[in-house]
Design an enzyme around this catalytic site. Structure first.
Site, short mmCIF file in Angstrom:
data_model
loop_
_atom_site.label_atom_id
_atom_site.label_comp_id
_atom_site.label_asym_id
_atom_site.label_seq_id
_atom_site.Cartn_x
_atom_site.Cartn_y
_atom_site.Cartn_z
N ARG A 195 -19.62 -37.45 -27.58
CA ARG A 195 -18.25 -37.52 -27.56
C ARG A 195 -17.62 -37.22 -29.01
NH1 ARG A 195 -18.65 -35.47 -23.48
NH2 ARG A 195 -17.70 -36.09 -21.30
N GLU A 199 -9.99 -31.60 -27.88
CA GLU A 199 -10.78 -30.34 -27.30
C GLU A 199 -9.66 -29.59 -26.44
OE1 GLU A 199 -14.24 -31.12 -25.37
OE2 GLU A 199 -15.24 -32.06 -27.16
N HIS A 229 -18.21 -27.44 -26.92
CA HIS A 229 -18.69 -28.03 -25.90
C HIS A 229 -19.65 -27.42 -24.80
CE1 HIS A 229 -17.32 -32.07 -23.48
NE2 HIS A 229 -18.42 -31.94 -23.29
#
Ligand SMILES: NC(=O)c1ccc[n+]([C@@H]2O[C@H](COP(=O)([O-])OP(=O)(O)OC[C@H]3O[C@@H](n4cnc5c(N)ncnc54)[C@H](O)[C@@H]3O)[C@@H](O)[C@H]2O)c1
Ligand SMILES: O=C(O)[C@H](O)COP(=O)(O)O
Length: 633
Positions: free
Chosen positions: A321, A350, A369
């Site tokens: 993360r 994000e 991601h």
């Protein structure tokens, strides 16, 4: 220690627990009649199962599973079916808000109308949700309080097709009686493979060289890489993904160490990995790969100070993360050469802004991601989440339920005041752990005047497990998944019921939690055989800590706790009390347990608020104080 404090989710759990008594007394007759339910919910009800703990307030088995309001929208996709009139279609509607593999959609279509509507704006999602019984999302859709409010009670299940549920408002879900399930295992290998891909690509400048070549540049001298073989990799967080990365890195000829204060050392040893301290891991590593969850403890744990302890030229990979890295500090470390390169799949925000310094940095390789983005993982995740959502809609228990423990109402009612004690003892015990030996064996001892077979300990075990695991992991533990999560983490939990001479009217006299063969940051919590021991009782409905290590104490488990070992002498209570009083920290309880008069004593002090660090330091500086620890409850 403060960093081990509860997440906001946990605060919700606690507040739900606190409000449990008004609900646990309900009988099945208080709930929604279930005869009309189209699914298998009646099985729950006949067993008189009630949802408990954090979901107690508005949550009953029936409310999860009650007949959906029928209002099939024209956008419903799925297997060909006759348009049905409102009121006649008993199928639930599942909104799939982000791309889900076909295999998962097929599972859903066996029992539901499936509405695949991707890229909905928050307003569109809120408008649609009142026609849906379940929603499935990945990390790109925010399931906010507003979504639950807009559903007007119809939404019953949120399925997160992946691990992290930071995009789902769990408080709101629970308050609205909505079950949240996730798919925690199907993307583990994909994330580990992406970590290894980034490690290799970074070491050989693959993305930079590729970008340069596409601009017509043939830069053989500029892009000289570094080799992986023989280098030391520090895996930070030795859970599902971390251990798979470690295994693969060993195959690449790397020397692997890992840091995870809560992992069992023998699981690491089994694949040739040593568990070491945080500082050791980051100071010996040529490469560092991050696999810990984002918790209050790990938030920005990679910062100026920790970069300062690393080998010059270290290379860092993050597929966990974004928030575990202080991104500004990483830019500084890249600019001053302490960090030679970084490869990042995850970001604090994000998607990151276009001018994000890390994204633009020449020494940084980035992916959007993509850790879970393989065909195989997405198929696995889709099936895992579709089965979990379909199961929940049919009234089955879900092993990956995030916010909905279930327990028979009779047992729940009787044990309700012990539930909080159990969780708090678990939280206390894990906060006392230190060193690198890891927690492997947990012994639970229940003392009761009742016959051993007259005590259902599943809920207590689950709550102790929750207390032990939640502060240190992304896992959400409840009655449904506690044993599964414990097993997955390699925790061996044994239970013993011992007779007591208390009243058989009470289900329990005391609960003891023992973490075998561990190191502790408060040596007095250790028994002679080297086990952390905490024991507690319920008095007048309030949980009390009654034993720490070999010392008897008597302190209510409310607020926070300071444990302090001292040479037993007059005036100690006054000294500590006046230091806390001078900082306006309210002491709610104090108790002293000693081995013998004027020998060693342990003082337990319950405080309403967390004292400032300076105040704790002053307590530690009292000459008779030999050790002390501050614990969040
Ligand atoms: N990039 C992606 O697409 C992707 C895919 C899967 C998982 N993830 C993320 O990767 C992380 C790990 O996932 P997982 O499935 O392995 O979770 P996990 O719960 O199995 O493992 C996490 C490990 O971190 C350890 N840990 C907790 N606090 C720690 C600390 N302070 N220091 C060191 N270790 C600590 C825990 O003991 C646990 O063993 C999660 O944040 C998850 O959301 C990302
Ligand atoms: O938490 C997870 O499972 C990963 O971060 C993957 O998230 P995603 O489903 O959005 O790819």
């Amino acid at each position: 220690m403060a960093a081990l404090q509860n997440s906001s989710l946990h605060a919700a759990a606690t507040s739900s627990l606190n409000s449990s008594s008004s609900v646990v007394s309900k009988t099945s007759a208080d709930r929604i009649p279930c005869k009309s339910m189209p699914f298998a919910a009646s099985a729950f009800v006949s067993k008189n199962l009630a949802l408990s703990s954090r979901s107690l307030k508005n949550f009953s088995a029936c409310s999860v599973l009650q007949k959906p309001t029928v209002g099939i929208s024209s956008e419903i996709s799925g297997t060909a079916r006759e348009p049905s009139k409102r009121g006649q279609d008993t199928k639930p509607t599942v909104l799939v808000a982000e791309k889900l593999s076909e295999a998962g959609l097929e599972v859903l279509r066996t029992l539901a109308n499936v509405d695949c509507s991707y890229n909905l704006s928050p307003e569109e999602l809120c408008a649609k949700i009142s026609q849906c019984d379940a929603i499935i999302v990945r990390s790109g859709t925010k399931v906010t309080r507003q979504v639950f409010e807009s559903s007007r009670g119809r939404l019953k299940v949120v399925g997160r097709a992946g691990v992290g549920i930071d995009n789902v408002d769990l408080h709101a879900a629970t308050e609205h009686g909505c079950l949240v399930v996730n798919a925690p295992t199907a993307n583990t290998v994909a994330a580990a493979e992406h970590g290894i891909a980034l490690l290799s690509a970074m070491a050989r400048n693959v993305s930079q060289a590729s970008a340069a070549m596409k601009q017509g540049k043939w830069l053989r001298n500029k892009y000289v890489g570094v080799s992986l073989v023989g280098k030391t990799l520090a895996v930070m967080g030795f859970g599902k993904v971390g251990s798979e990365v470690a295994r693969r890195a060993k195959g690449l000829g790397m020397h692997v160490v890992a840091h995870d204060p809560y992992a069992a050392a023998d699981r690491a040893h089994a694949i040739g990995v040593d568990l070491v301290t945080f500082d050791e891991a980051i100071s010996v590593a040529d490469f560092i790969s991050l696999h810990m969850p984002l918790t209050p403890t790990t938030n920005k744990v990679f910062n100026d100070e920790s970069f300062g302890k690393m080998k010059k030229g270290v290379r860092i990979v993050n597929v966990a993360r974004g928030g575990v890295i202080d991104e500004e500090a990483l830019v500084r470390a890249l600019d001053n050469g302490v960090v030679a390169q970084a490869a990042l799949d995850v970001f604090t925000e994000e998607p990151p802004s276009k001018d994000n310094k890390l994204v633009q940095h020449e020494k940084v390789t980035v992916t959007p991601h993509l850790g879970a983005n393989t065909v195989e993982a997405q198929e696995g995740v889709a099936i895992e989440i579709a089965e979990a959502v379909a199961g929940a809609l049919k009234g089955e228990l879900s092993a990956t339920a995030v916010n909905a423990p279930m327990v028979p109402a009779r047992v729940l009612s009787e044990l309700s005041s012990y539930v909080l004690l159990a969780e708090k003892l678990g939280r206390l015990a894990v906060q006392l752990v230190a060193g690198v030996s890891g927690v492997k064996v947990v012994k639970l001892t229940y003392s009761s005047a009742r016959a051993a077979d007259d005590l259902d300990t599943r809920l207590l075990r689950a709550m102790i497990t929750k207390g032990l695991i939640e502060p240190i992991s992304d896992s959400f533990v409840n009655l449904v998944n506690a044993d599964f999560v414990a097993k997955q983490r390699g925790l061996k939990i044994t239970e013993e019921k011992v007779p007591s001479d208390g009243s058989p009217g009470q289900p329990l006299d005391s609960i003891q939690v023992q973490l075998a063969h561990v190191e502790s940051k408060f040596a007095s919590a250790l028994s002679e055989s080297g086990d952390i021991i905490v024991q507690g009782k319920v008095k007048n409905g309030i949980p009390y800590l009654t034993k720490v290590g070999a010392f008897s104490v008597d302190v209510s488990l409310e607020g926070s706790l300071i444990l302090c070992r001292q040479v037993d002498q007059p005036g100690m209570i006054g000294k500590v009390g006046s230091i806390l009083g001078s900082e306006n920290v309210n002491v709610n309880f104090m108790s002293v347990g000693r081995t013998a008069p004027r020998r060693k004593a342990v003082m337990a002090i319950g405080v309403d608020d967390e004292p400032p660090k300076e105040t704790l330091k002053r307590i530690g500086e009292i000459p008779a104080v030999e050790e002390f620890v501050f614990l969040k409850l």
